[in-house]
Design an enzyme around this catalytic site. Structure first.
Site, PDB file in Angstrom:
ATOM      1  N   SER A 126       0.812  -1.219   0.000  1.00 14.97           N
ATOM      2  CA  SER A 126       0.000   0.000   0.000  1.00 14.97           C
ATOM      3  C   SER A 126       0.846   1.270   0.000  1.00 14.97           C
ATOM      4  CB  SER A 126      -0.941   0.002   1.210  1.00 14.97           C
ATOM      5  OG  SER A 126      -1.785  -1.125   1.199  1.00 14.97           O
ATOM      6  N   HIS A 177       0.674   4.622   4.469  1.00 16.68           N
ATOM      7  CA  HIS A 177      -0.127   5.265   3.427  1.00 16.68           C
ATOM      8  C   HIS A 177       0.273   6.727   3.250  1.00 16.68           C
ATOM      9  CE1 HIS A 177      -3.788   2.335   3.193  1.00 16.68           C
ATOM     10  NE2 HIS A 177      -2.633   1.691   3.251  1.00 16.68           N
TER      11      HIS A 177
END
Length: 241
Positions: A126, A177
């Site tokens: 991610s 993230h």
């Protein structure tokens, strides 16, 4: 730009780096599903375990980029790669794309190590994928003309959805993230210079005799991908609601 109209074979030919990354994701996930103790031990040696990194196991800053903890995790990240990475591979060329992808993932994992507790452990691509969104956002605001307005709106919409999911879902590495995104945004100026408009080429070519059929065919496939994307978002919503 973000719609996939290629056949499987053509996709492999046009986007070899993305194809290899997807293959690695799937291969490792399948491997670590085997109920073999030695395989599970290897998995524990490859995750992003902060205490291990503190003890000199620095490979843990890189290996989590290629591993996933569940099928849903694998599926979401792999679909994101297939949809959003090909245009950047074509634009940046193979070496630069690899550098930005791995660089964003590495920045995300270093930030996770520095900001999360020592007992924290994580897996997933991610951070690297959010790095790609950081590159796209840089182009939207600082390399105007490379991406048209419609695709710019898609990028911003997807980024907003991703950030909302980041803060409202459990078991998400928020640090990865955010810093993956910031890493991609920071690396982008070194690889995307001011130049003429970029056109994302596909294997489709038009001619007077086939252009009408090709346009209809591509539009039909675009609708399929749009429906597919909406189903993914709906599934994610109900999965975490």
């Amino acid at each position: 730009m973000f719609t996939r109209t290629e056949s499987f074979r053509t996709f492999l030919q046009l986007y070899p780096v993305v194809s290899i990354l997807v293959g690695i994701h799937i291969l490792f996930w399948l491997l670590f599903q085997l109920p073999i103790p030695s395989v599970q031990i290897i998995l524990r040696l490859l995750d992003g375990y902060n205490a291990g990194i503190a003890n000199g196991e620095y490979w843990r800053l890189v290996t989590p980029i290629f591993l996933h903890i569940s099928f849903g995790h694998l599926f979401f990240n792999t679909v994101s790669l297939i949809l959003f990475a090909p245009a950047l591979e074509k634009m940046l060329k193979k070496r630069n794309f690899i550098f930005i992808y791995l660089g964003s993932g590495l920045i995300a994992d270093i930030a996770t190590y520095l900001l999360e507790p020592q007992q924290y452990s994580h897996l997933g691509a991610s951070g690297a994928i959010f790095g790609l969104f950081g590159v796209y956002l840089f182009m939207v605001y600082f390399r105007k003309g490379i991406i048209d307005q419609a695709n710019s709106q898609v990028i911003i919409s997807i980024l907003v959805i991703g950030l909302v999911m980041t803060f409202f879902n459990s078991n998400i590495n928020i640090v990865a993230h955010i810093f993956g995104f910031l890493g991609g945004f920071a690396l982008a100026p070194f690889f995307i210079k001011k130049r003429g408009q970029f056109v994302h080429q596909t294997y489709y070519t038009s001619s007077p005799s086939t252009s009408r059929f090709s346009i209809k065919q591509v539009k039909g496939k675009h609708v399929i991908w749009i429906i597919f994307g909406l189903l993914i978002l709906i599934g994610i919503f109900f999965r975490f609601s």
